[in-house]
Design a protein around this motif. Structure first.
Motif, PDB file in Angstrom:
ATOM      1  N   SER A 135       0.816  -1.223   0.000  1.00 34.13           N
ATOM      2  CA  SER A 135       0.000   0.000   0.000  1.00 34.13           C
ATOM      3  C   SER A 135       0.850   1.274   0.000  1.00 34.13           C
ATOM      4  O   SER A 135       0.333   2.373  -0.158  1.00 34.13           O
ATOM      5  N   GLY A 136       2.171   1.145   0.197  1.00 28.19           N
ATOM      6  CA  GLY A 136       3.034   2.330   0.217  1.00 28.19           C
ATOM      7  C   GLY A 136       3.487   2.646   1.635  1.00 28.19           C
ATOM      8  O   GLY A 136       3.185   1.910   2.577  1.00 28.19           O
ATOM      9  N   CYS A 137       4.227   3.751   1.760  1.00 23.72           N
ATOM     10  CA  CYS A 137       4.745   4.141   3.079  1.00 23.72           C
ATOM     11  C   CYS A 137       4.555   5.635   3.254  1.00 23.72           C
ATOM     12  O   CYS A 137       5.245   6.436   2.623  1.00 23.72           O
ATOM     13  N   ALA A 138       3.601   5.997   4.108  1.00 25.64           N
ATOM     14  CA  ALA A 138       3.306   7.417   4.320  1.00 25.64           C
ATOM     15  C   ALA A 138       4.435   8.141   5.043  1.00 25.64           C
ATOM     16  O   ALA A 138       4.542   9.370   4.973  1.00 25.64           O
ATOM     17  N   ALA A 139       5.288   7.403   5.731  1.00 22.28           N
ATOM     18  CA  ALA A 139       6.363   8.058   6.499  1.00 22.28           C
ATOM     19  C   ALA A 139       7.466   8.570   5.583  1.00 22.28           C
ATOM     20  O   ALA A 139       8.140   9.547   5.914  1.00 22.28           O
ATOM     21  N   CYS A 156       9.971   0.707   3.953  1.00 22.10           N
ATOM     22  CA  CYS A 156       9.632   0.968   5.356  1.00 22.10           C
ATOM     23  C   CYS A 156      10.836   1.561   6.083  1.00 22.10           C
ATOM     24  O   CYS A 156      11.965   1.081   5.916  1.00 22.10           O
ATOM     25  N   ILE A 157      10.582   2.594   6.903  1.00 20.27           N
ATOM     26  CA  ILE A 157      11.659   3.240   7.664  1.00 20.27           C
ATOM     27  C   ILE A 157      11.333   3.249   9.157  1.00 20.27           C
ATOM     28  O   ILE A 157      11.846   4.072   9.908  1.00 20.27           O
ATOM     29  N   ALA A 158      10.467   2.310   9.574  1.00 16.16           N
ATOM     30  CA  ALA A 158      10.013   2.321  10.968  1.00 16.16           C
ATOM     31  C   ALA A 158      11.109   1.828  11.908  1.00 16.16           C
ATOM     32  O   ALA A 158      11.842   0.894  11.596  1.00 16.16           O
ATOM     33  N   VAL A 159      11.166   2.440  13.074  1.00 16.03           N
ATOM     34  CA  VAL A 159      12.107   2.026  14.118  1.00 16.03           C
ATOM     35  C   VAL A 159      11.550   0.815  14.864  1.00 16.03           C
ATOM     36  O   VAL A 159      10.362   0.746  15.155  1.00 16.03           O
TER      37      VAL A 159
END
Ligand SMILES: Cc1cc2nc3c(=O)[nH]c(=O)nc-3n(C[C@H](O)[C@H](O)[C@H](O)COP(=O)(O)OP(=O)(O)OC[C@H]3O[C@@H](n4cnc5c(N)ncnc54)[C@H](O)[C@@H]3O)c2cc1C
Ligand code: SF4
Length: 329
Positions: A135-139, A156-159
């Motif tokens: 779906s993509g990455c809003a961040a 993804c760039i989530a911690v």
């Protein structure tokens, strides 16, 4: 919240088999991550298999190791006197975050399997490859202040937020599991969490229905001289913006060996072998610690709003090493 079935399991093999048999099932431990995410509609399991009363609630210690049951409460682990003496970084990491109530409720396995705090993941509707693959990455290009500067990928760039996991990364920890088909695995902690790559929805190498049963910490002389230092938006009850788990083996002021991992800045627990190597043979002093911190952050990549984390992580690591080197031994 969507309706779901609930089973209170008392048998390890039964719990693993129950989740294995149902594609929409999940294990429930303390519920401090999972129930939040169900309330927010981010996760919608149709069966919860409650594991918190399984016979996995003990800490066993001998000369060779600590064997920690998956359902040991984080408070129990943080306060264990012998563990605090032999692996101080573990208790310090646990006490650096969560409220006492949360530590009393939550478990060790739930801690290392907690989900990211990325607000786009948790809002339940923004594009998010972790929540809805593809779906993509809003961040990315969005509000990325809390996001990763190490280990991020184009999806993804989530911690990964666990303080405990950052501490375990320097301790040669082992994760033991029971699989839904009856098998068992022994998994080195280094490699347990996955980089986001093409499948950010998959955060560990566990298979569906694979139950964590124990963590093992081998006895390490260097672990006795270990430390955790963390900076967040508040000094308590706050996730890390940057943290460091460090251990030092010093002889007459020279670093014989070092262990370093960073938290709050990477997509998985982030061990820094090059920075460790940069410290070996060097005097245990500020200039060596600064040089090692430069090496640790050399590959960091900033987004729109999280560039401050590069300097912050450098300072956090230098402070952790300085505090540890100054401790009486
Ligand atoms: C307000 C707040 C502040 C917090 N602050 C911090 C902080 O500063 N630092 C920090 O590190 N954490 C923090 N946390 C997160 C906290 O550490 C986790 O919520 C907690 O450790 C999860 O443990 P649990 O037993 O409640 O897991 P659950 O919520 O029950 O489960 C979490 C995940 O683990 C899976 N799971 C649980 N047990 C097993 C098992 N044995 N085998 C396989 N899968 C399993 C579940 O299916 C689920 O996917 C905070 C949480 C909250 C709500
Ligand atoms: S950073 Fe990861 S978790 Fe956050 S929105 Fe992007 S894909 Fe989702």
């Amino acid at each position: 919240m969507r309706p779901f079935a609930y089973v209170d399991e008392r048998d390890v093999a039964g719990a693993a088999a129950a989740v294995h048999a149902a594609p929409g099932a999940m294990f429930l431990a303390g519920g401090t991550t999972l129930v939040d995410l169900m309330r927010q509609g981010v996760l919608a399991p149709d069966l919860l298999v409650d594991v918190h009363r399984l016979p996995l609630g003990d800490i066993e210690l001998d000369d060779r190791r600590a064997r920690i049951g998956a359902c040991v409460r984080n408070a129990q682990l943080a306060e264990h006197p012998e563990l605090r003496a032999r692996w101080p970084v573990v208790g310090e990491a646990l006490l650096s975050g969560m409220s006492p109530q949360l530590r009393n409720m939550s478990t060790v396995a739930g801690n290392i399997l907690q989900r990211t705090r990325c607000s786009y993941y948790r809002d339940g509707h923004s594009p998010c490859n972790k929540r809805v693959p593809g779906s993509g990455c809003a961040a990315i290009g969005g509000h990325d202040r809390d996001h990763a500067i190490l280990g991020a990928g184009p999806r993804c760039i989530a911690v990964f937020p666990s303080d405990l996991a950052t501490a375990l990364a320097i301790l040669d920890a082992i994760v033991y599991t029971r699989r839904g088909d009856g098998g068992a695995r022994r998994l080195p902690f280094d490699g347990f969490h996955l980089a986001p790559g093409d499948t950010p929805e998959r955060e560990t190498i566990l298979d569906h229905g694979e139950l964590v049963t124990h963590l093992e910490l081998p006895t390490l002389a260097i672990a006795r001289c270990s430390h955790y230092f963390k900076v967040g938006d508040r000094s308590s009850y706050s996730f890390a913006l940057a943290s460091a788990a460090v251990a030092l083996d010093l002889e007459r002021g020279i670093v014989r060996d070092a262990r370093i991992a960073l938290g709050g800045v990477a997509t998985r627990p982030w061990r820094c072998p090059d920075a460790e190597q940069a410290l070996r043979g060097k005097p245990a002093e500020l200039s060596s610690f600064r040089a090692a911190a430069d090496v640790a952050l050399a590959g960091a990549v900033a987004g729109r709003h999280n560039g401050f984390k590069i300097d912050l992580a450098r300072h956090v690591l230098v402070r952790a090493l300085t505090e540890l080197a100054a401790r009486p031994r």
